[in-house]
Design a protein around this motif. Structure first.
Motif, short mmCIF file in Angstrom:
data_model
loop_
_atom_site.label_atom_id
_atom_site.label_comp_id
_atom_site.label_asym_id
_atom_site.label_seq_id
_atom_site.Cartn_x
_atom_site.Cartn_y
_atom_site.Cartn_z
N ASP A 12 32.23 -40.60 -56.09
CA ASP A 12 31.53 -39.58 -56.88
C ASP A 12 30.62 -38.78 -55.94
O ASP A 12 29.76 -39.35 -55.27
N PRO A 13 30.80 -37.44 -55.89
CA PRO A 13 29.95 -36.63 -54.99
C PRO A 13 28.46 -36.77 -55.28
O PRO A 13 27.63 -36.62 -54.39
N HIS A 14 28.11 -37.09 -56.55
CA HIS A 14 26.69 -37.25 -56.87
C HIS A 14 26.04 -38.34 -56.02
O HIS A 14 24.85 -38.29 -55.74
N GLU A 15 26.84 -39.33 -55.64
CA GLU A 15 26.29 -40.43 -54.82
C GLU A 15 26.07 -39.99 -53.38
O GLU A 15 25.29 -40.61 -52.64
N ALA A 16 26.79 -38.96 -52.97
CA ALA A 16 26.68 -38.51 -51.57
C ALA A 16 25.65 -37.40 -51.40
O ALA A 16 25.12 -37.20 -50.30
N ILE A 17 25.36 -36.66 -52.46
CA ILE A 17 24.48 -35.49 -52.35
C ILE A 17 23.07 -35.91 -51.95
O ILE A 17 22.50 -36.85 -52.52
N GLN A 18 22.53 -35.20 -50.98
CA GLN A 18 21.18 -35.47 -50.48
C GLN A 18 20.24 -34.32 -50.83
O GLN A 18 20.63 -33.16 -50.75
N LYS A 19 19.00 -34.68 -51.17
CA LYS A 19 17.98 -33.65 -51.37
C LYS A 19 17.51 -33.16 -50.01
O LYS A 19 17.60 -33.88 -49.01
N THR A 20 16.98 -31.95 -49.96
CA THR A 20 16.37 -31.47 -48.71
C THR A 20 14.90 -31.20 -48.99
O THR A 20 14.43 -31.36 -50.12
N SER A 21 14.19 -30.76 -47.96
CA SER A 21 12.76 -30.47 -48.15
C SER A 21 12.54 -29.20 -48.99
O SER A 21 11.44 -28.92 -49.42
N LEU A 22 13.61 -28.43 -49.20
CA LEU A 22 13.50 -27.26 -50.08
C LEU A 22 13.89 -27.67 -51.49
O LEU A 22 14.97 -28.24 -51.70
N GLU A 23 13.03 -27.34 -52.43
CA GLU A 23 13.17 -27.88 -53.78
C GLU A 23 14.54 -27.65 -54.42
O GLU A 23 15.09 -28.52 -55.05
N LYS A 24 15.10 -26.47 -54.26
CA LYS A 24 16.33 -26.18 -54.99
C LYS A 24 17.60 -26.28 -54.13
O LYS A 24 18.66 -25.82 -54.52
N LEU A 25 17.45 -26.87 -52.96
CA LEU A 25 18.59 -26.96 -52.05
C LEU A 25 19.03 -28.41 -51.83
O LEU A 25 18.26 -29.24 -51.37
N ASP A 26 20.28 -28.71 -52.18
CA ASP A 26 20.88 -30.02 -51.93
C ASP A 26 22.00 -29.86 -50.90
O ASP A 26 22.55 -28.77 -50.73
N VAL A 27 22.35 -30.97 -50.25
CA VAL A 27 23.43 -30.95 -49.26
C VAL A 27 24.42 -32.06 -49.57
O VAL A 27 24.03 -33.19 -49.88
#
Length: 253
Positions: free
Chosen positions: A68-83
């Protein structure tokens, strides 16, 4: 909601720099953004401060094992940006994908449930026209093509345009070219201006109005794991990417 692939099989044209900083600029304008790192070098991931050695799940596990990509997605220091980060393992993915069915559409199927969660998904492609890049172009609504303001800038573009044409006819009829983005522009150099004029002559209104100037800060930022907007907010590079974000938001309205 729009998915953009940043593609050019020529290396060193500012693809990853543009993926990181366009994503950051869109996020700073209140848009929710997912940056998908589809390059085995994983520079877009590390360039936003993600320690790829610590990750249990990356785009590789999602594409090859169906995680599941949700498990791989990482938050960044920018509030609305995920990687959605990458990993060197992705190098071998192309060979593993050869035996999978609908192998050109694996990324599209993986990203489709995420469409509702973001305003923009930006895919940073590797500098090749291999199966992963084909997947990115099959998943995308449009392509942004970074072009370096240097000799041979147009070299290889016909190959990319041909690939886009094939993908459009066989896999993704909705795929469009959003625009050509001129990068590493130096207004003092006659060459930069000549290349810009040449690309403009060839592609007309498909060339973005925003030009990314050559800027030392832009090349420094990734080594600090930051986008240009955090590393040098007042710099020319930061302003260029904010202008590009405005141009893209304007086009989508």
């Amino acid at each position: 909601m729009k998915i953009y692939a940043l593609a050019n099989q020529k290396g060193g044209v500012g693809k990853t720099t543009s993926s990181i900083n366009l994503s950051a600029a869109l996020a700073s304008k209140g848009k929710s953004v997912l940056l998908v790192d589809a390059d085995p070098q994983a520079n877009a991931s590390s360039g936003l401060g993600i320690d790829i050695r610590q990750l249990k799940s990356t785009i590789y596990e999602c594409m090859i094992n169906g995680n599941d990509p949700h498990e791989a997605i990482q938050k960044t220091s920018l509030e609305k940006l995920d990687v959605l980060p990458s990993h060197i393992d992705l190098v071998g993915a192309e060979i593993e994908m050869l035996k999978m069915e609908n192998r050109e559409s694996i990324l599209r199927n993986m990203l489709s449930p995420l469409r509702a969660e973001y305003d923009y998904i930006i895919i940073d492609c590797s500098p090749s026209l291999g199966l992963i890049t084909v997947n990115a172009l099959t998943a995308a609504d449009a392509v942004i093509i970074p072009v370096q303001c240097e000799y041979f800038a147009l070299e290889g573009i016909s190959k990319l345009l041909n690939t886009i044409k094939i993908i459009k006819s066989k896999l993704n009829p909705a795929l469009n070219i959003e625009g050509f983005l001129m990068t590493m522009y130096d207004s003092r150099l006659r060459l930069s201006n000549q290349v810009y004029e040449e690309v403009k002559k060839h592609f007309g209104s498909l060339v973005f109005n925003t030009v990314i100037a050559r800027n030392v800060r832009l090349s420094e930022a990734p080594s600090y794991g930051m986008s240009i907007l955090e590393y040098a907010p007042g710099s020319k590079g930061a302003n260029n990417y904010l202008d590009l974000a405005d141009e893209i938001i304007h086009r989508n309205n």
